[in-house]
Design a protein around this motif. Structure first.
Motif, PDB file in Angstrom:
ATOM      1  N   MET A 172      50.437  16.955  26.397  1.00  0.00           N
ATOM      2  CA  MET A 172      50.888  18.363  26.483  1.00  0.00           C
ATOM      3  C   MET A 172      52.028  18.795  25.568  1.00  0.00           C
ATOM      4  N   ILE A 173      51.617  19.731  24.532  1.00  0.00           N
ATOM      5  CA  ILE A 173      52.506  20.109  23.557  1.00  0.00           C
ATOM      6  C   ILE A 173      52.928  21.497  23.639  1.00  0.00           C
ATOM      7  N   ALA A 174      53.920  21.910  23.580  1.00  0.00           N
ATOM      8  CA  ALA A 174      54.361  23.418  23.593  1.00  0.00           C
ATOM      9  C   ALA A 174      54.882  23.771  22.151  1.00  0.00           C
ATOM     10  N   VAL A 175      54.483  25.071  21.977  1.00  0.00           N
ATOM     11  CA  VAL A 175      54.637  25.725  20.703  1.00  0.00           C
ATOM     12  C   VAL A 175      55.574  26.907  21.188  1.00  0.00           C
ATOM     13  N   ASP A 176      57.110  26.894  21.030  1.00  0.00           N
ATOM     14  CA  ASP A 176      57.983  27.756  21.467  1.00  0.00           C
ATOM     15  C   ASP A 176      58.901  28.575  20.183  1.00  0.00           C
ATOM     16  N   GLY A 177      59.357  29.559  20.916  1.00  0.00           N
ATOM     17  CA  GLY A 177      60.187  30.019  19.657  1.00  0.00           C
ATOM     18  C   GLY A 177      60.179  31.723  20.174  1.00  0.00           C
ATOM     19  N   ARG A 178      61.017  32.471  19.287  1.00  0.00           N
ATOM     20  CA  ARG A 178      60.995  34.068  19.638  1.00  0.00           C
ATOM     21  C   ARG A 178      59.789  34.705  19.008  1.00  0.00           C
ATOM     22  N   SER A 179      59.348  35.891  19.650  1.00  0.00           N
ATOM     23  CA  SER A 179      58.266  36.581  19.243  1.00  0.00           C
ATOM     24  C   SER A 179      58.354  36.688  17.667  1.00  0.00           C
ATOM     25  N   GLY A 180      57.198  36.836  16.754  1.00  0.00           N
ATOM     26  CA  GLY A 180      57.243  36.862  15.296  1.00  0.00           C
ATOM     27  C   GLY A 180      57.424  35.842  14.704  1.00  0.00           C
ATOM     28  N   ALA A 181      57.907  34.815  15.057  1.00  0.00           N
ATOM     29  CA  ALA A 181      58.486  33.648  14.269  1.00  0.00           C
ATOM     30  C   ALA A 181      57.185  33.181  13.563  1.00  0.00           C
ATOM     31  N   GLY A 182      55.914  33.022  14.067  1.00  0.00           N
ATOM     32  CA  GLY A 182      55.114  32.406  13.584  1.00  0.00           C
ATOM     33  C   GLY A 182      54.158  31.504  14.542  1.00  0.00           C
ATOM     34  N   LYS A 183      54.740  31.425  15.800  1.00  0.00           N
ATOM     35  CA  LYS A 183      54.359  30.530  16.901  1.00  0.00           C
ATOM     36  C   LYS A 183      52.517  30.373  16.930  1.00  0.00           C
ATOM     37  N   THR A 184      51.856  31.762  17.163  1.00  0.00           N
ATOM     38  CA  THR A 184      50.667  31.615  17.122  1.00  0.00           C
ATOM     39  C   THR A 184      49.631  30.985  16.051  1.00  0.00           C
ATOM     40  N   THR A 185      50.231  31.231  14.917  1.00  0.00           N
ATOM     41  CA  THR A 185      49.433  30.693  13.690  1.00  0.00           C
ATOM     42  C   THR A 185      49.657  29.265  13.808  1.00  0.00           C
ATOM     43  N   VAL A 186      50.866  28.816  13.944  1.00  0.00           N
ATOM     44  CA  VAL A 186      50.841  27.371  13.970  1.00  0.00           C
ATOM     45  C   VAL A 186      50.321  26.613  14.947  1.00  0.00           C
ATOM     46  N   ALA A 187      50.218  27.263  16.419  1.00  0.00           N
ATOM     47  CA  ALA A 187      49.375  26.644  17.313  1.00  0.00           C
ATOM     48  C   ALA A 187      47.796  26.556  17.002  1.00  0.00           C
ATOM     49  N   VAL A 188      47.304  27.667  16.555  1.00  0.00           N
ATOM     50  CA  VAL A 188      46.005  27.745  16.529  1.00  0.00           C
ATOM     51  C   VAL A 188      45.273  26.872  15.448  1.00  0.00           C
ATOM     52  N   GLU A 189      46.056  26.712  14.008  1.00  0.00           N
ATOM     53  CA  GLU A 189      45.758  26.053  13.087  1.00  0.00           C
ATOM     54  C   GLU A 189      46.039  24.538  13.702  1.00  0.00           C
ATOM     55  N   LEU A 190      46.921  24.372  14.295  1.00  0.00           N
ATOM     56  CA  LEU A 190      47.260  22.772  14.709  1.00  0.00           C
ATOM     57  C   LEU A 190      46.137  22.313  15.637  1.00  0.00           C
ATOM     58  N   ALA A 191      45.494  23.377  16.680  1.00  0.00           N
ATOM     59  CA  ALA A 191      44.525  23.026  17.419  1.00  0.00           C
ATOM     60  C   ALA A 191      43.493  22.656  16.573  1.00  0.00           C
ATOM     61  N   ALA A 192      43.091  23.436  15.580  1.00  0.00           N
ATOM     62  CA  ALA A 192      41.798  23.263  14.908  1.00  0.00           C
ATOM     63  C   ALA A 192      41.820  21.886  14.242  1.00  0.00           C
ATOM     64  N   MET A 193      43.049  21.426  13.484  1.00  0.00           N
ATOM     65  CA  MET A 193      43.088  20.241  13.120  1.00  0.00           C
ATOM     66  C   MET A 193      42.757  18.953  13.863  1.00  0.00           C
ATOM     67  N   LEU A 194      43.596  19.305  15.236  1.00  0.00           N
ATOM     68  CA  LEU A 194      43.450  18.126  16.216  1.00  0.00           C
ATOM     69  C   LEU A 194      42.235  18.075  16.708  1.00  0.00           C
ATOM     70  N   ARG A 195      41.260  19.150  16.638  1.00  0.00           N
ATOM     71  CA  ARG A 195      40.095  18.905  17.306  1.00  0.00           C
ATOM     72  C   ARG A 195      38.974  18.129  16.533  1.00  0.00           C
ATOM     73  N   ARG A 196      39.521  17.677  15.300  1.00  0.00           N
ATOM     74  CA  ARG A 196      38.666  16.928  14.379  1.00  0.00           C
ATOM     75  C   ARG A 196      38.458  15.800  14.994  1.00  0.00           C
ATOM     76  N   HIS A 197      39.255  15.136  15.934  1.00  0.00           N
ATOM     77  CA  HIS A 197      39.201  13.706  16.427  1.00  0.00           C
ATOM     78  C   HIS A 197      39.245  13.610  18.082  1.00  0.00           C
ATOM     79  N   ARG A 198      39.297  14.885  18.734  1.00  0.00           N
ATOM     80  CA  ARG A 198      39.768  14.971  20.271  1.00  0.00           C
ATOM     81  C   ARG A 198      39.301  16.291  20.719  1.00  0.00           C
ATOM     82  N   THR A 199      39.182  16.380  22.287  1.00  0.00           N
ATOM     83  CA  THR A 199      39.208  17.656  22.649  1.00  0.00           C
ATOM     84  C   THR A 199      40.776  18.229  22.886  1.00  0.00           C
ATOM     85  N   VAL A 200      40.677  19.482  22.618  1.00  0.00           N
ATOM     86  CA  VAL A 200      41.765  20.328  22.814  1.00  0.00           C
ATOM     87  C   VAL A 200      41.690  21.465  23.477  1.00  0.00           C
TER      88      VAL A 200
END
Length: 689
Positions: free
Chosen positions: A1-29
């Motif tokens: 389990m990995i948390a992507v934290d920080g204040r609003s507007g920093a870019g958390k959602t973008t990092v999390a969504v794109e990271l999830a897409a890259m991780l899905r190449r080799h496993r379930t996410v």
């Protein structure tokens, strides 16, 4: 389990969504957004508690998480949703790593940006629906996050000041460095090792100082492992194979990284992403070096095939049998205990063949690396064409010295240093040591900033050496004219140590100089010092060596340099196949020539005698190559300059000598002055009274 934290507007959602897409190449996410569970614009703290109880807790127990979503339009609880179990669960949102959440998480990514940038982004993304609530939401964030320490505890930190478009790829690389995630990120870890190495030969040899300035003069972090003795024409005074190559590099490019270690934490910075790895330095080193990751082409004769370059400070002894004497944060001259930069491109000067090699890395998972490598080769070719050729012999002229001659003070004056000698001899008499390598430190401060590059070029001209080095790490500069190799591994595992024990200052009168050299060669005391360290290093290397390969091909030979004569020996052994090379380095660290014998008990004696930490001095400096080769010098004859907050420069220069049962305190006091002479005289300074 990995948390992507920080204040609003920093870019958390973008990092999390794109990271999830890259991780899905080799496993379930599975990806969970906390904004789906916050109970309204005033419910940040309550939403974090609901998320911990309804999402993290069941997932950690191996069950899908069933939770109640918040209906933002109806402003009340909405539908029931489920977050499924997966190989990786990413949770993203403000407070995702807070409080009780920490015990469920394997890693925390913190995304940050200045408040005005975050507000602008948030309002641009969510329009006017967010505008009326920004101030109250920001106040809740501040109340919840300001004292939580989440940012300080994060494993990966992303600087989102200028956006996070390129960050996810680097975040994925950063996660592979965390021991807790090695088991699940093995495909990405293997990809990280899938590198192609290239060495392009250029049949020209420019002046080293001019080439370094042309290529790295504006680099914040850069290293030059400088066989300056080869350029000066003094190579015949030392073994030629120790001064054939010089290496120049910085941490730029898509592979560049900077690692700093201090008090149990290694921070690795790569662009806008910083990784924090908790644990010992040598454990981290073992995770990033020691296996053959690249293969050199046949036409390239060097051992260095890109990798890590930098220093290991003496206080790493805390991991190798010594006591932790690392200075705490806040010291005026506080330095990382160890610092290494990763070079994905570099220049190697071959002083024997009068040519140079441009080294580059490329990788399929970094598509831009191919173009970057080609551009770097072109850049070096241009620099070579516009740089003066290296002289065939002699120096390249007299380098400028700093405009201000620093006034040094000694941490230990003559009386106290001689008292320490007496105490060391008492320890030897009592059987607690055979030889105590006692040191002290000279310091200075100038109110104006001193040009470290000018200081180094002056030093290398005055005192050329086979293991000279210049390292710039932002506000810290290391200027070394070391003649001593600590330890070398070639790619095949041949280990070599070359300790120095025994020193005489040189004299301008040839007859006097020859007499000093002869005196050193016939000195029973100096020979005893040298042989004891040879025996210590035989023991250090034997812990990872094939027994029948351990040998001493050179014992108590005399080498002459610009300012001193030295007594040098060579110990060699073959590494046991399959052994950890980082562990073998740790077994020999710090260099026995800087501790005395036996090492562990003598380091404890030194801790009780010396008035402060040694820092970079007495440590090691060099490279750890991607083909598993390594070459480290002993950090002696080395000036460390640090820019200070008042606009000035702080200087440190370590000096010392080996104390044995028959040491004469006046002779030992004169010896440390002889060792300091080359550096001090170049700066126009004198040994402090």
């Amino acid at each position: 389990m990995i948390a992507v934290d920080g204040r609003s507007g920093a870019g958390k959602t973008t990092v999390a969504v794109e990271l999830a897409a890259m991780l899905r190449r080799h496993r379930t996410v599975s990806l969970f957004h906390l904004e789906d569970i916050y109970p309204g614009w005033d419910g940040l703290a309550g939403g974090v508690e609901r998320y911990i109880d309804q999402v993290l807790a069941p997932l950690s127990q191996g069950s899908p998480a069933t939770w109640t979503a918040w209906d933002w339009e109806a402003k009340n609880s909405g539908a029931t949703r489920t977050t499924e179990l997966a190989h990786v669960v990413l949770v993203e949102g403000v407070g995702s790593s807070l409080g009780r959440a920490g015990k469920f998480l394997d890693a925390v990514i913190w995304v940050d940006a200045p408040s005005h940038v975050r507000k602008q982004r948030a309002l641009a993304r969510d329009g006017e629906t967010y505008a009326p609530f920004w101030d109250s939401w920001a106040a809740q964030e501040e109340l919840l996050l300001s004292e939580s320490g989440s940012a300080a505890r994060a494993d990966v930190v992303v600087d989102g000041t200028h956006g996070v478009a390129r960050a996810p790829e680097f975040v994925l690389d950063a996660l592979t460095q965390l021991p807790a995630l090695e088991h699940v990120l093995s495909p990405e870890l293997a990809r990280r090792r899938g590198l192609d190495f290239s060495a392009v030969r250029i049949d020209a040899l420019p002046t080293g100082a001019d080439l370094f300035q042309a290529l790295y003069g504006s680099s914040t972090n850069a290293v030059w492992l400088d066989s300056s003795i080869a350029e000066s024409g003094g190579i015949s005074a030392a073994q030629p194979n120790r001064a054939r190559f010089s290496i120049m590099a910085d941490d730029s490019g898509c592979f560049g990284q900077l690692a700093r270690y201090h008090q149990g934490l290694t921070t690795v910075s790569c662009g806008q992403v910083t990784t924090r790895i908790r644990g010992t330095f040598f454990h981290w080193l073992d995770s990033v070096w020691g296996r053959k990751a690249v293969r050199a082409p046949q036409h390239y004769p060097g051992d260095f095939t890109l990798g890590w370059l930098g220093y290991l400070g003496y206080e790493l002894k805390a991991e190798t049998g010594g006591t932790d004497t690392t200075p705490r944060a806040g010291n005026a001259a506080d330095l990382p205990t160890a610092a290494l930069l990763f070079a994905g491109r570099a220049v190697v000067l071959d002083h024997e063949e009068k040519c140079l090699y441009v080294l580059t890395l490329t990788a399929a998972h970094h598509p831009a690396s191919t173009e970057e490598a080609a551009n770097y080769v072109a850049l070096v070719r241009h620099a070579v064409r516009t740089t003066a050729p290296s002289p065939q012999h002699g120096t390249a002229g007299v380098a400028p010295t700093p405009t201000t001659a620093p006034r040094f003070v000694a941490r230990d004056g003559e009386r106290r240093y001689k008292d320490m000698i007496a105490a060391a001899k008492a320890q030897i008499h009592d059987g607690n040591s055979y030889e105590v390598c006692l040191t002290t430190q000279l310091t200075a401060h100038t109110p104006e900033k001193v040009d470290a590059w000018a200081a180094y070029t002056a030093l290398r001209t005055r005192s050329p050496a086979p293991f000279a080095a210049f390292m710039r790490l932002d506000s810290i500069s290391v200027c070394s004219t070391s003649p001593e190799r600590f330890l070398r591994f070639d790619a095949a595992g041949l280990m070599r140590a070359e300790p120095i024990k025994g020193t005489r200052r040189r004299d301008l009168d040839p007859a006097v100089d020859a007499a000093l050299k002869a005196d050193l060669a016939t000195s029973l005391k100096d020979r005893a010092e040298n042989v004891m360290i040879v025996d210590l290093l035989r023991n250090d290397l034997s812990r990872f060596a094939l027994p029948h390969t351990l040998m001493v091909p050179r014992l108590c030979a005399i080498e002459s340099y610009a300012t001193v004569h030295q007594m040098v020996s060579t110990i060699e052994a073959q590494l046991i196949p399959g052994s950890s090379r980082a562990a073998a380095v740790a077994a020999a660290f710090p260099a026995g020539s800087m501790t005395g014998a036996p090492k562990i008990s003598t380091m404890a004696i030194l801790d009780s005698l010396e008035a402060g930490p040694r820092g970079i001095y007495s440590g090691a400096l060099g490279y750890f190559s991607l083909n598993a080769a390594m070459d480290l010098s002993v950090v002696i004859r080395t000036l460390v300059l640090t820019d200070t907050h008042d606009g000035g420069t702080h200087f440190t220069l370590g000096v010392g000598g080996a104390i044995t049962a028959d040491s004469d305190d006046e002779a030992e006091w004169q010896e440390i002055q002889a060792k300091a002479f080359g550096v001090l005289s170049t700066l126009g300074s004198e040994f402090p009274a």
